[in-house]
Design a protein around this motif. Structure first.
Motif, PDB file in Angstrom:
ATOM      1  N   MET A 217       0.815  -1.177   0.000  1.00  0.00           N
ATOM      2  CA  MET A 217       0.000   0.000   0.000  1.00  0.00           C
ATOM      3  C   MET A 217       0.873   1.261   0.000  1.00  0.00           C
ATOM      4  O   MET A 217       0.555   2.238  -0.667  1.00  0.00           O
ATOM      5  N   ARG A 218       1.932   1.169   0.785  1.00  0.00           N
ATOM      6  CA  ARG A 218       2.844   2.287   0.880  1.00  0.00           C
ATOM      7  C   ARG A 218       3.515   2.569  -0.461  1.00  0.00           C
ATOM      8  O   ARG A 218       3.703   3.715  -0.848  1.00  0.00           O
ATOM      9  N   ASN A 219       3.869   1.537  -1.154  1.00  0.00           N
ATOM     10  CA  ASN A 219       4.505   1.699  -2.449  1.00  0.00           C
ATOM     11  C   ASN A 219       3.539   2.322  -3.472  1.00  0.00           C
ATOM     12  O   ASN A 219       3.938   3.120  -4.312  1.00  0.00           O
ATOM     13  N   LYS A 220       2.270   1.945  -3.370  1.00  0.00           N
ATOM     14  CA  LYS A 220       1.279   2.497  -4.286  1.00  0.00           C
ATOM     15  C   LYS A 220       1.114   4.006  -4.054  1.00  0.00           C
ATOM     16  O   LYS A 220       0.979   4.773  -5.000  1.00  0.00           O
ATOM     17  N   LEU A 221       1.104   4.411  -2.778  1.00  0.00           N
ATOM     18  CA  LEU A 221       0.990   5.839  -2.460  1.00  0.00           C
ATOM     19  C   LEU A 221       2.209   6.603  -2.951  1.00  0.00           C
ATOM     20  O   LEU A 221       2.096   7.722  -3.459  1.00  0.00           O
TER      21      LEU A 221
ATOM     22  N   ILE B 294       4.168   5.790  -5.448  1.00  0.00           N
ATOM     23  CA  ILE B 294       4.105   5.833  -6.908  1.00  0.00           C
ATOM     24  C   ILE B 294       3.082   6.881  -7.350  1.00  0.00           C
ATOM     25  O   ILE B 294       3.311   7.672  -8.270  1.00  0.00           O
ATOM     26  N   ALA B 295       1.916   6.947  -6.677  1.00  0.00           N
ATOM     27  CA  ALA B 295       0.870   7.912  -7.016  1.00  0.00           C
ATOM     28  C   ALA B 295       1.380   9.339  -6.803  1.00  0.00           C
ATOM     29  O   ALA B 295       1.130  10.231  -7.617  1.00  0.00           O
TER      30      ALA B 295
END
Length: 166
Positions: free
Chosen positions: A1-5, A7-8
């Protein structure tokens, strides 16, 4: 989840950078300007035009755009009138910005002797390059006042402040 944030956030920053670059403009102004003109507005003469019961204690004098009067009046009703010639020897049109406040001067003792200025109006009177204005100064001993002593004197300096016309 942290990686997705993360990247966003990077995508948003990247898009913002692209949008800024797309809409940014550079404004370049170049050129030169030259203003040429000369300023030379001054009183060039004071002429006594009438006197009834009045004499000059000291002859009227002027410097620049200021004129000084020292008039002796013999009795109530006595008066003296002077014409001031103001000349614009410059190349720039001028406008009368202000005149000495005579209300406070006239309130000084003796208050029954007053000065007035006519022929020009601050904020309205203009003086074209090469032209002249005539300003009339009148000093009067109020005819309705009782004489305190004979030969009362009052000195006033009147300044005509000119500025470049718009």
């Amino acid at each position: 989840m942290r990686n997705k944030l993360l990247i966003a956030a990077l995508v948003v920053v990247g898009l913002a950078s692209v949008a800024y670059a797309a809409f940014a403009q550079i404004l370049t102004i170049s050129g030169t300007g030259t203003a040429a003109g000369s300023w030379n507005v001054a009183i060039t003469a004071i002429t006594p035009t009438s006197a009834t019961g009045a004499t000059d204690t000291v002859a009227p004098s002027f410097t620049g755009t200021s004129a000084t009067f020292n008039t002796s009046l013999a009795y109530p009703g006595a008066t003296a009138t002077y014409d001031i010639t103001v000349t614009n020897n410059g190349s720039v049109d001028a406008e009368l910005a202000s005149i000495t406040d005579l209300v406070s001067k006239n309130a000084e003792a003796p208050a029954y002797i007053t000065y007035s200025v006519t022929g020009v109006t601050a904020g309205t009177t203009t003086l074209a390059a090469g032209a002249t204005n005539t300003v009339t100064v009148t000093v009067t001993w109020d005819a309705a006042s009782a004489p305190v002593t004979a030969n009362e004197t009052k000195t006033a300096t009147i300044t005509l402040n000119y500025a470049q016309s718009a």
